[in-house]
Design a protein around this motif. Structure first.
Motif, PDB file in Angstrom:
ATOM      1  N   LEU A  53      22.936  45.776 -25.738  1.00 40.54           N
ATOM      2  CA  LEU A  53      23.689  46.912 -26.254  1.00 40.54           C
ATOM      3  C   LEU A  53      24.850  47.319 -25.368  1.00 40.54           C
ATOM      4  CD1 LEU A  53      20.638  49.129 -27.285  1.00 40.54           C
ATOM      5  CD2 LEU A  53      21.960  47.608 -28.761  1.00 40.54           C
ATOM      6  N   ARG A  54      24.828  46.844 -24.106  1.00 37.07           N
ATOM      7  CA  ARG A  54      25.873  47.220 -23.159  1.00 37.07           C
ATOM      8  C   ARG A  54      26.278  46.005 -22.338  1.00 37.07           C
ATOM      9  NH1 ARG A  54      24.051  52.623 -20.045  1.00 37.07           N
ATOM     10  NH2 ARG A  54      25.109  51.388 -18.435  1.00 37.07           N
ATOM     11  N   PRO A  55      27.531  46.002 -21.843  1.00 37.48           N
ATOM     12  CA  PRO A  55      27.972  44.851 -21.046  1.00 37.48           C
ATOM     13  C   PRO A  55      27.193  44.656 -19.759  1.00 37.48           C
ATOM     14  CG  PRO A  55      29.852  46.154 -21.794  1.00 37.48           C
ATOM     15  CD  PRO A  55      28.623  46.946 -22.117  1.00 37.48           C
ATOM     16  N   ASP A  56      26.590  45.731 -19.230  1.00 39.15           N
ATOM     17  CA  ASP A  56      25.862  45.607 -17.966  1.00 39.15           C
ATOM     18  C   ASP A  56      24.391  45.250 -18.164  1.00 39.15           C
ATOM     19  OD1 ASP A  56      25.131  48.030 -19.070  1.00 39.15           O
ATOM     20  OD2 ASP A  56      25.262  49.173 -17.204  1.00 39.15           O
ATOM     21  N   ALA A  57      23.998  44.867 -19.389  1.00 41.45           N
ATOM     22  CA  ALA A  57      22.618  44.432 -19.605  1.00 41.45           C
ATOM     23  C   ALA A  57      22.335  43.190 -18.769  1.00 41.45           C
ATOM     24  CB  ALA A  57      22.385  44.142 -21.076  1.00 41.45           C
ATOM     25  N   SER A  58      21.126  43.127 -18.247  1.00 43.86           N
ATOM     26  CA  SER A  58      20.736  42.000 -17.402  1.00 43.86           C
ATOM     27  C   SER A  58      19.546  41.272 -18.020  1.00 43.86           C
ATOM     28  CB  SER A  58      20.374  42.498 -15.998  1.00 43.86           C
ATOM     29  OG  SER A  58      19.148  43.214 -16.026  1.00 43.86           O
ATOM     30  N   VAL A  59      19.194  40.172 -17.398  1.00 46.68           N
ATOM     31  CA  VAL A  59      18.022  39.414 -17.843  1.00 46.68           C
ATOM     32  C   VAL A  59      16.783  40.295 -17.834  1.00 46.68           C
ATOM     33  CG1 VAL A  59      16.538  37.456 -17.273  1.00 46.68           C
ATOM     34  CG2 VAL A  59      19.014  37.220 -17.099  1.00 46.68           C
ATOM     35  N   ARG A  60      16.693  41.184 -16.858  1.00 44.74           N
ATOM     36  CA  ARG A  60      15.516  42.062 -16.744  1.00 44.74           C
ATOM     37  C   ARG A  60      15.416  43.050 -17.903  1.00 44.74           C
ATOM     38  NH1 ARG A  60      17.612  41.940 -11.662  1.00 44.74           N
ATOM     39  NH2 ARG A  60      18.538  44.012 -11.914  1.00 44.74           N
ATOM     40  N   ASP A  61      16.537  43.342 -18.542  1.00 45.83           N
ATOM     41  CA  ASP A  61      16.512  44.247 -19.703  1.00 45.83           C
ATOM     42  C   ASP A  61      16.047  43.546 -20.971  1.00 45.83           C
ATOM     43  OD1 ASP A  61      17.674  46.601 -18.417  1.00 45.83           O
ATOM     44  OD2 ASP A  61      19.538  45.442 -18.351  1.00 45.83           O
TER      45      ASP A  61
END
Length: 233
Positions: A53-61
């Protein structure tokens, strides 16, 4: 007036549509987090198990909330910012989010599109969408009762469904998915129906290849990139 982040609005709308489709199939365990929507049970065919949902999403999300062992597990990387290669995924395809402002002229289709109203019509719509392949039962009748979903059908002179799309209604945008039909009829019919149902609302979605070229020809702008990752195990 608040400035709209077009890719983020399109990604959120698409995640809401994925949740709606899962719920129509009886799966209610999907969850929205601050940076991703995830679903712990394998989603219906063609639908991702997670949407960022956001550009800063990571693998952990993303990965802890999905069943990576299920065949066909996939992730919609809405900002093309993840690298899931080391986690057993490969890129299935890349695309672009698209956005069409609400103030553009409304096309005039050859014939008006109408919402699908009955389970029998929905079955005929899915048959037309799938090109007459074996019935998939991908679009359950429960979708017809969802207030945020409109299944649209365009009909030929003989009354048969020859074109269509699904509209997903969010607060700020209308998302278009599953568009089908002749190139020069599909978008005009769909956009005219959106203007009638949700006047003054921007239209979003995503496309790639020739379908992206067609969308741009009908007033859309390509915004941010996205990728869909597929588990290879």
């Amino acid at each position: 007036m608040r400035r709209m982040d077009h890719p983020a609005a399109a990604a959120r709308n698409n995640a809401e549509w994925c949740r709606t489709m899962c719920r129509a199939h009886g799966h209610t365990t999907g969850a929205f987090g601050p940076r991703a929507w995830t679903h712990p049970v394998r989603t219906p065919p063609y639908y991702p198990d997670a949407v960022t949902l956001r550009p800063d999403a990571s693998v952990r999300d993303v990965l802890p909330g999905i069943d990576r062992a299920a065949p066909g597990c996939s992730v919609k990387d809405s900002f093309a910012g993840l690298d899931l290669t080391a986690d057993g995924f490969e890129v299935l395809f890349e695309a672009r989010w698209i956005h069409r402002p609400a103030d553009l002229p409304v096309p005039r289709p050859a014939s008006p599109w109408q919402p699908v109203a009955t389970p029998a019509e929905l079955t005929a719509w899915e048959d037309a969408w799938s090109g007459g392949d074996d019935p998939m039962d991908l679009f359950p009748p429960a979708l017809l009762a969802d207030p945020a979903t409109t299944v649209l059908a365009g009909r030929g002179q003989d009354g048969r469904i020859v074109a269509g799309a699904v509209l997903s209604h969010s607060d700020d945008v209308v998302g278009v998915s599953n568009l089908f039909g002749p190139d020069e009829e599909a978008w005009p019919g769909c956009l005219a129906a959106v203007a009638a149902l949700r006047p003054g609302t921007p239209v979003v979605g995503y496309e790639h290849g020739d379908d992206l070229t067609t969308a741009l020809r009908h007033g859309f702008t390509a915004t941010g990139p996205l990728r869909v990752w597929l588990a290879t195990g």
